[in-house]
Write a protein that holds these residues in place. Structure first.
Motif, mmCIF file in Angstrom:
data_model
loop_
_atom_site.group_PDB
_atom_site.id
_atom_site.type_symbol
_atom_site.label_atom_id
_atom_site.label_comp_id
_atom_site.label_asym_id
_atom_site.label_seq_id
_atom_site.Cartn_x
_atom_site.Cartn_y
_atom_site.Cartn_z
ATOM 1 N N UNK A 136 2.133 -1.852 -2.049
ATOM 2 C CA UNK A 136 3.564 -2.175 -1.985
ATOM 3 C C UNK A 136 4.257 -1.304 -0.940
ATOM 4 N N UNK A 137 5.089 -1.936 -0.133
ATOM 5 C CA UNK A 137 5.714 -1.229 0.989
ATOM 6 C C UNK A 137 6.583 -0.071 0.524
ATOM 7 N N UNK B 158 3.999 -9.614 -4.577
ATOM 8 C CA UNK B 158 3.202 -9.845 -3.362
ATOM 9 C C UNK B 158 1.807 -9.251 -3.517
ATOM 10 N N UNK B 159 1.723 -8.029 -4.061
ATOM 11 C CA UNK B 159 0.424 -7.388 -4.245
ATOM 12 C C UNK B 159 -0.434 -8.162 -5.239
ATOM 13 N N UNK C 154 -2.027 -0.256 -7.971
ATOM 14 C CA UNK C 154 -1.101 -0.718 -6.940
ATOM 15 C C UNK C 154 -1.766 -0.939 -5.588
ATOM 16 N N UNK C 155 -2.906 -0.289 -5.325
ATOM 17 C CA UNK C 155 -3.499 -0.287 -3.989
ATOM 18 C C UNK C 155 -4.715 -1.188 -3.943
ATOM 19 N N UNK D 145 -4.594 -9.478 -4.630
ATOM 20 C CA UNK D 145 -5.789 -9.264 -5.459
ATOM 21 C C UNK D 145 -5.558 -8.280 -6.606
ATOM 22 N N UNK D 146 -4.295 -8.000 -6.970
ATOM 23 C CA UNK D 146 -4.021 -7.033 -8.031
ATOM 24 C C UNK D 146 -3.640 -7.755 -9.325
#
Length: 261
Positions: free
Chosen positions: A12-13, A43-44, A4-5, A48-49
């Motif tokens: 993600x918010x 969005x993530x 996720x990061x 680049x995910x």
């Protein structure tokens, strides 16, 4: 969690909502609406995910997938954060007190341009280095400034559901590498060891009872120390029902900063 990061610091918010403690934050994470979760994960992935099977299940609000996320967050917190949390909180409180001092004395422009190197104003636009082109427009809802004691790179910008903009910036307050008692120094020599310790604690609001517990003294002794500091103009106190709250004044904060230097 690494699914996720991004290495760019983005995530993600819904994963790290502003909250007062772990339980409140965890409740907010687990109550993320499906539409918000789906939008943030997409969005993530656009940054680049890779869209993994587990992330698809998160986007669909699959119960098991969100339980895995909960355990990942709690395990990460226990392994990386919990032991150091008291020192993290002290550094966070010192940074926010210092930033509020800059805001009060030098104004909004100085407070924002001082968040990180290379930030500048261009008319009414605040410009800062960022890995990709991003333009954010405020609509009168305000900005939340949140220092991070772990992030040392560019500003992180996160629009909030209520319209506010969350700006995460690298804290300038150093985080001690290990727990040590604060050495005696000029501040202790000036006001005494106990009052110096009390003043350091009061960069964050404490009741008399809280202060007594932190100083390992009786409430009466803590009240006496607070009175001496208050009479010297280093703290202010305000009663709220049966509790008396104390916190640093600008003069007290300046004394702490110069004493530490």
């Amino acid at each position: 969690m690494l699914q996720l990061i991004s290495p760019l610091g983005a995530g993600p918010l819904f994963l790290d909502p502003p909250s007062h403690d772990l339980d409140e934050g965890m409740d907010q994470v687990l109550s993320t609406p499906r539409a918000e979760a789906r939008a943030e994960l997409h969005r993530m992935c656009a940054i680049d995910r890779p869209l993994t099977l587990w992330m698809r299940h998160l986007a669909d609000r699959d119960r098991d997938a969100w339980q895995i996320l909960k355990q990942a967050v709690l395990t990460g917190h226990a392994a990386l954060i919990a032991e150091a949390w008291p020192r993290i909180r002290v550094g966070f409180d010192a940074e926010t007190a210092w930033r509020a001092r800059i805001l009060a004395c030098q104004g909004l422009h100085a407070a924002l341009t001082g968040l990180a190197p290379s930030i500048r104003w261009h008319g009414m636009t605040l410009e800062a280095p960022f890995p990709r082109d991003l333009e954010l427009t405020l609509h009168g809802q305000g900005i939340i400034l949140q220092p991070s004691l772990f992030w040392a790179d560019h500003l992180l910008a996160a629009p909030q559901p209520d319209g506010r903009l969350l700006l995460i910036y690298p804290a300038v307050t150093p985080l001690p590498l290990r727990n040590t008692s604060t050495p005696d120094g000029p501040l202790s020599a000036l006001v005494g060891t106990t009052r110096a310790q009390a003043l350091r604690l009061l960069v964050r609001q404490h009741t008399t009872t809280d202060l007594a517990r932190e100083l390992a003294v009786s409430p009466a002794a803590a009240s006496m120390q607070a009175k001496i500091l208050r009479d010297a103009g280093l703290i202010v106190s305000q009663r709220d029902g049966k509790a008396m709250w104390h916190w640093c004044t600008a003069l007290g904060l300046d004394l702490l900063v110069h004493g530490r230097a």
